[in-house]
Scaffold this motif. Structure first.
Motif, PDB file in Angstrom:
ATOM      1  N   LEU A  49     -19.185  -4.536  13.956  1.00 23.37           N
ATOM      2  CA  LEU A  49     -17.751  -4.791  13.755  1.00 23.37           C
ATOM      3  C   LEU A  49     -17.084  -3.620  13.054  1.00 23.37           C
ATOM      4  O   LEU A  49     -16.044  -3.126  13.486  1.00 23.37           O
ATOM      5  CB  LEU A  49     -17.566  -6.063  12.926  1.00 23.37           C
ATOM      6  CG  LEU A  49     -16.112  -6.411  12.570  1.00 23.37           C
ATOM      7  CD1 LEU A  49     -15.406  -7.001  13.781  1.00 23.37           C
ATOM      8  CD2 LEU A  49     -16.057  -7.390  11.392  1.00 23.37           C
ATOM      9  N   VAL A  50     -17.695  -3.157  11.963  1.00 27.56           N
ATOM     10  CA  VAL A  50     -17.097  -2.081  11.170  1.00 27.56           C
ATOM     11  C   VAL A  50     -17.001  -0.792  11.977  1.00 27.56           C
ATOM     12  O   VAL A  50     -15.997  -0.077  11.906  1.00 27.56           O
ATOM     13  CB  VAL A  50     -17.896  -1.868   9.869  1.00 27.56           C
ATOM     14  CG1 VAL A  50     -17.338  -0.683   9.088  1.00 27.56           C
ATOM     15  CG2 VAL A  50     -17.855  -3.126   8.998  1.00 27.56           C
ATOM     16  N   LYS A  51     -18.014  -0.513  12.771  1.00 30.26           N
ATOM     17  CA  LYS A  51     -17.988   0.701  13.596  1.00 30.26           C
ATOM     18  C   LYS A  51     -16.922   0.639  14.675  1.00 30.26           C
ATOM     19  O   LYS A  51     -16.333   1.659  15.055  1.00 30.26           O
ATOM     20  CB  LYS A  51     -19.369   0.926  14.224  1.00 30.26           C
ATOM     21  CG  LYS A  51     -20.423   1.386  13.232  1.00 30.26           C
ATOM     22  CD  LYS A  51     -21.780   1.553  13.909  1.00 30.26           C
ATOM     23  CE  LYS A  51     -22.843   1.993  12.897  1.00 30.26           C
ATOM     24  NZ  LYS A  51     -24.179   2.111  13.535  1.00 30.26           N
ATOM     25  N   ALA A  52     -16.638  -0.555  15.180  1.00 28.19           N
ATOM     26  CA  ALA A  52     -15.704  -0.710  16.302  1.00 28.19           C
ATOM     27  C   ALA A  52     -14.237  -0.692  15.885  1.00 28.19           C
ATOM     28  O   ALA A  52     -13.363  -0.437  16.713  1.00 28.19           O
ATOM     29  CB  ALA A  52     -16.004  -2.006  17.047  1.00 28.19           C
ATOM     30  N   CYS A  53     -13.952  -0.952  14.607  1.00 25.69           N
ATOM     31  CA  CYS A  53     -12.558  -1.151  14.169  1.00 25.69           C
ATOM     32  C   CYS A  53     -12.137  -0.139  13.113  1.00 25.69           C
ATOM     33  O   CYS A  53     -12.949   0.269  12.279  1.00 25.69           O
ATOM     34  CB  CYS A  53     -12.385  -2.570  13.610  1.00 25.69           C
ATOM     35  SG  CYS A  53     -12.806  -3.862  14.801  1.00 25.69           S
ATOM     36  N   ASP A  54     -10.863   0.227  13.134  1.00 29.46           N
ATOM     37  CA  ASP A  54     -10.350   1.143  12.119  1.00 29.46           C
ATOM     38  C   ASP A  54      -9.781   0.399  10.913  1.00 29.46           C
ATOM     39  O   ASP A  54      -9.645   0.957   9.830  1.00 29.46           O
ATOM     40  CB  ASP A  54      -9.282   2.073  12.720  1.00 29.46           C
ATOM     41  CG  ASP A  54      -8.105   1.307  13.313  1.00 29.46           C
ATOM     42  OD1 ASP A  54      -8.284   0.149  13.728  1.00 29.46           O
ATOM     43  OD2 ASP A  54      -7.003   1.888  13.371  1.00 29.46           O
ATOM     44  N   THR A  55      -9.457  -0.885  11.108  1.00 28.09           N
ATOM     45  CA  THR A  55      -8.928  -1.720  10.026  1.00 28.09           C
ATOM     46  C   THR A  55      -9.765  -2.985   9.933  1.00 28.09           C
ATOM     47  O   THR A  55      -9.974  -3.680  10.931  1.00 28.09           O
ATOM     48  CB  THR A  55      -7.458  -2.101  10.293  1.00 28.09           C
ATOM     49  OG1 THR A  55      -6.686  -0.903  10.422  1.00 28.09           O
ATOM     50  CG2 THR A  55      -6.908  -2.946   9.161  1.00 28.09           C
ATOM     51  N   LEU A 102      -9.369  -1.216   4.456  1.00 27.94           N
ATOM     52  CA  LEU A 102      -9.962  -2.512   4.126  1.00 27.94           C
ATOM     53  C   LEU A 102      -8.887  -3.411   3.525  1.00 27.94           C
ATOM     54  O   LEU A 102      -8.316  -3.095   2.481  1.00 27.94           O
ATOM     55  CB  LEU A 102     -11.120  -2.338   3.142  1.00 27.94           C
ATOM     56  CG  LEU A 102     -11.843  -3.622   2.727  1.00 27.94           C
ATOM     57  CD1 LEU A 102     -12.603  -4.217   3.908  1.00 27.94           C
ATOM     58  CD2 LEU A 102     -12.802  -3.351   1.566  1.00 27.94           C
ATOM     59  N   ILE A 103      -8.631  -4.527   4.182  1.00 28.96           N
ATOM     60  CA  ILE A 103      -7.619  -5.484   3.726  1.00 28.96           C
ATOM     61  C   ILE A 103      -8.337  -6.739   3.251  1.00 28.96           C
ATOM     62  O   ILE A 103      -9.054  -7.379   4.027  1.00 28.96           O
ATOM     63  CB  ILE A 103      -6.641  -5.861   4.876  1.00 28.96           C
ATOM     64  CG1 ILE A 103      -6.204  -4.619   5.663  1.00 28.96           C
ATOM     65  CG2 ILE A 103      -5.472  -6.649   4.333  1.00 28.96           C
ATOM     66  CD1 ILE A 103      -5.552  -3.544   4.847  1.00 28.96           C
ATOM     67  N   SER A 104      -8.169  -7.086   1.987  1.00 29.13           N
ATOM     68  CA  SER A 104      -8.834  -8.271   1.457  1.00 29.13           C
ATOM     69  C   SER A 104      -7.857  -9.431   1.344  1.00 29.13           C
ATOM     70  O   SER A 104      -6.744  -9.275   0.839  1.00 29.13           O
ATOM     71  CB  SER A 104      -9.422  -7.976   0.080  1.00 29.13           C
ATOM     72  OG  SER A 104      -9.856  -9.181  -0.534  1.00 29.13           O
ATOM     73  N   VAL A 105      -8.285 -10.616   1.827  1.00 31.77           N
ATOM     74  CA  VAL A 105      -7.493 -11.832   1.620  1.00 31.77           C
ATOM     75  C   VAL A 105      -8.294 -12.813   0.757  1.00 31.77           C
ATOM     76  O   VAL A 105      -8.069 -14.016   0.777  1.00 31.77           O
ATOM     77  CB  VAL A 105      -7.086 -12.489   2.958  1.00 31.77           C
ATOM     78  CG1 VAL A 105      -6.142 -11.589   3.727  1.00 31.77           C
ATOM     79  CG2 VAL A 105      -8.305 -12.841   3.818  1.00 31.77           C
ATOM     80  N   ALA A 106      -9.245 -12.268  -0.009  1.00 28.33           N
ATOM     81  CA  ALA A 106     -10.092 -13.089  -0.873  1.00 28.33           C
ATOM     82  C   ALA A 106      -9.431 -13.280  -2.239  1.00 28.33           C
ATOM     83  O   ALA A 106      -8.922 -12.334  -2.833  1.00 28.33           O
ATOM     84  CB  ALA A 106     -11.457 -12.434  -1.050  1.00 28.33           C
ATOM     85  N   ALA A 107      -9.448 -14.503  -2.727  1.00 29.37           N
ATOM     86  CA  ALA A 107      -8.839 -14.814  -4.017  1.00 29.37           C
ATOM     87  C   ALA A 107      -9.602 -14.144  -5.151  1.00 29.37           C
ATOM     88  O   ALA A 107     -10.833 -14.061  -5.138  1.00 29.37           O
ATOM     89  CB  ALA A 107      -8.815 -16.325  -4.234  1.00 29.37           C
ATOM     90  N   GLY A 108      -8.860 -13.660  -6.141  1.00 23.76           N
ATOM     91  CA  GLY A 108      -9.467 -13.143  -7.360  1.00 23.76           C
ATOM     92  C   GLY A 108      -9.858 -11.682  -7.336  1.00 23.76           C
ATOM     93  O   GLY A 108     -10.230 -11.125  -8.366  1.00 23.76           O
ATOM     94  N   TRP A 109      -9.778 -11.031  -6.174  1.00 24.64           N
ATOM     95  CA  TRP A 109     -10.123  -9.623  -6.077  1.00 24.64           C
ATOM     96  C   TRP A 109      -8.856  -8.793  -5.993  1.00 24.64           C
ATOM     97  O   TRP A 109      -7.942  -9.116  -5.235  1.00 24.64           O
ATOM     98  CB  TRP A 109     -10.999  -9.364  -4.852  1.00 24.64           C
ATOM     99  CG  TRP A 109     -12.422  -9.787  -5.040  1.00 24.64           C
ATOM    100  CD1 TRP A 109     -12.889 -11.059  -5.179  1.00 24.64           C
ATOM    101  CD2 TRP A 109     -13.565  -8.931  -5.126  1.00 24.64           C
ATOM    102  NE1 TRP A 109     -14.253 -11.058  -5.349  1.00 24.64           N
ATOM    103  CE2 TRP A 109     -14.699  -9.761  -5.302  1.00 24.64           C
ATOM    104  CE3 TRP A 109     -13.748  -7.555  -5.052  1.00 24.64           C
ATOM    105  CZ2 TRP A 109     -15.986  -9.256  -5.428  1.00 24.64           C
ATOM    106  CZ3 TRP A 109     -15.042  -7.047  -5.167  1.00 24.64           C
ATOM    107  CH2 TRP A 109     -16.141  -7.887  -5.367  1.00 24.64           C
TER     108      TRP A 109
END
Length: 263
Positions: free
Chosen positions: A59-65, A91-98
Motif C-alpha cells: 500500500l505504502v509503495k503504491a500511494c503518495d498520500t 501522512l494524514i492521521s485521523v487517529a485520536a490523541g496523536w
C-alpha cells in the motif's frame, strides 16, 4: 495527491472513502486500502469501489498520500513496519490523541504530516473535520486535502493546544446530542407518540435548530428568545432546564473529558 492509501478500513475510514468518491474530487480507481481483515476489506472494496491490497508495504509503495485510520494503539507498530517506505510521502492521521509533534518525533523530516480529527456525522456529510494548524504539507497538498475533506462536512483549523478541547466538543459531542435526542424522544413516547415518530420529530427539530443557527448566524440565546412567548409554554420548559442545571451539566461533561486527558 494522485493516489491515496488508507491504512485501516473501519467505519470512519469507510465514511471518508465514500465521501471522497461521492464528491467526485478523486476517482475511486485512485483510492487504495489495507486492513488485516482481508475478507472484510475485500467486501467493502467490492461495495464501495476502492482497491484492496494484500500488505501494508504494498500500500505504502503504491500511494503518495497515506491516511492513517487504524486504532491509536496500533500506530507505533504500523510506523515501525513502514518507516523507511514513508520517506517523501504525505501522512494524514485521523487517529485520536496523536498530534504533529508525536509523529515528528518518530518519523524523519522528509515525511510530510497532517493530523485531522473527524467525527461520526462525517458518515452523512455533516461532520466536523479539525485540522491541526501545525503540519508539514506543501501548500498545494493542504489546499487539496481541505477540499477533499470538505465533502464530509465543515473544515476547521485549530492550533495544537486547542485540538484536545476541539476533539472533546466535536468528537464526543455526537454522543451527548444523541442522549438529548433519546431523552426528548422518551418524553414524546411517555405522552403517547410512537417511538419511530418520536425519533423523527426530535432529530429533525435538532437538525433544523442547528441549521437555523448556521444560516442566520444568530446567537443561540436570540433564537431561544424568539420561541419563548411571555407567560408561554416554552419559557416554562426553559426555566425547568435551568433549574435542573442543563448548562452546568453540559460544561461539566467537557470538564471531565479534559481532566481525563491530563492523566
Amino acid at each position: 495527491m494522485d493516489k491515496i492509501g488508507f491504512i485501516g478500513m473501519g467505519n470512519m475510514a469507510l465514511a471518508i472513502v465514500q465521501g471522497f468518491i461521492n464528491s467526485h474530487k478523486i476517482n475511486k480507481e485512485n483510492i487504495f486500502a489495507f486492513a488485516p481483515n482481508q475478507q472484510k476489506l475485500q467486501a467493502n472494496a467490492s461495495k464501495v469501489g476502492f482497491t484492496a491490497v494484500a500488505s501494508l508495504k504494498e500500500l505504502v509503495k503504491a500511494c503518495d498520500t497515506l491516511i492513517l485510520a487504524c486504532k491509536p494503539y496500533q500506530i507505533e507498530s504500523v510506523l515501525s513496519e513502514v518507516k523507511d517506505e514513508l520517506k517523501s510521502k504525505a501522512l494524514i492521521s485521523v487517529a485520536a490523541g496523536w498530534v504533529f509533534e508525536t509523529f515528528h518525533a518518530i518519523l524523519t523530516d522528509n515525511v510530510r504530516i497532517q493530523c485531522i480529527m473527524p467525527n461520526t456525522p462525517a458518515m452523512v456529510g455533516e461532520g466536523v473535520m479539525l485540522f491541526e494548524k501545525t503540519n508539514s504539507l506543501t501548500s498545494d497538498e493542504l489546499t487539496q486535502l481541505k477540499e477533499l475533506f470538505s465533502a464530509l462536512g465543515i473544515v476547521e483549523e485549530l492550533p495544537t493546544n486547542l485540538m484536545g478541547i476541539g476533539g472533546a466538543i466535536s468528537g464526543c459531542g455526537p454522543a451527548f446530542m444523541d442522549l438529548v435526542m433519546e431523552a426528548y424522544a422518551d418524553a414524546a413516547v411517555k405522552y403517547g407518540i410512537s417511538r419511530d415518530t418520536a425519533y423523527r420529530l426530535v432529530s429533525q427539530t435538532m437538525l433544523g435548530s442547528a441549521k437555523l443557527q448556521q444560516v442566520t448566524k444568530s446567537h443561540p440565546g436570540v433564537l431561544k428568545d424568539a420561541v419563548c412567548s411571555p407567560n408561554g409554554t416554552t419559557i416554562r420548559g426553559v426555566d425547568s432546564l435551568e433549574k435542573n442545571g442543563l448548562r452546568g451539566a453540559c460544561i461539566s461533561s467537557i470538564d471531565v473529558i479534559m481532566d481525563f486527558k491530563k492523566k
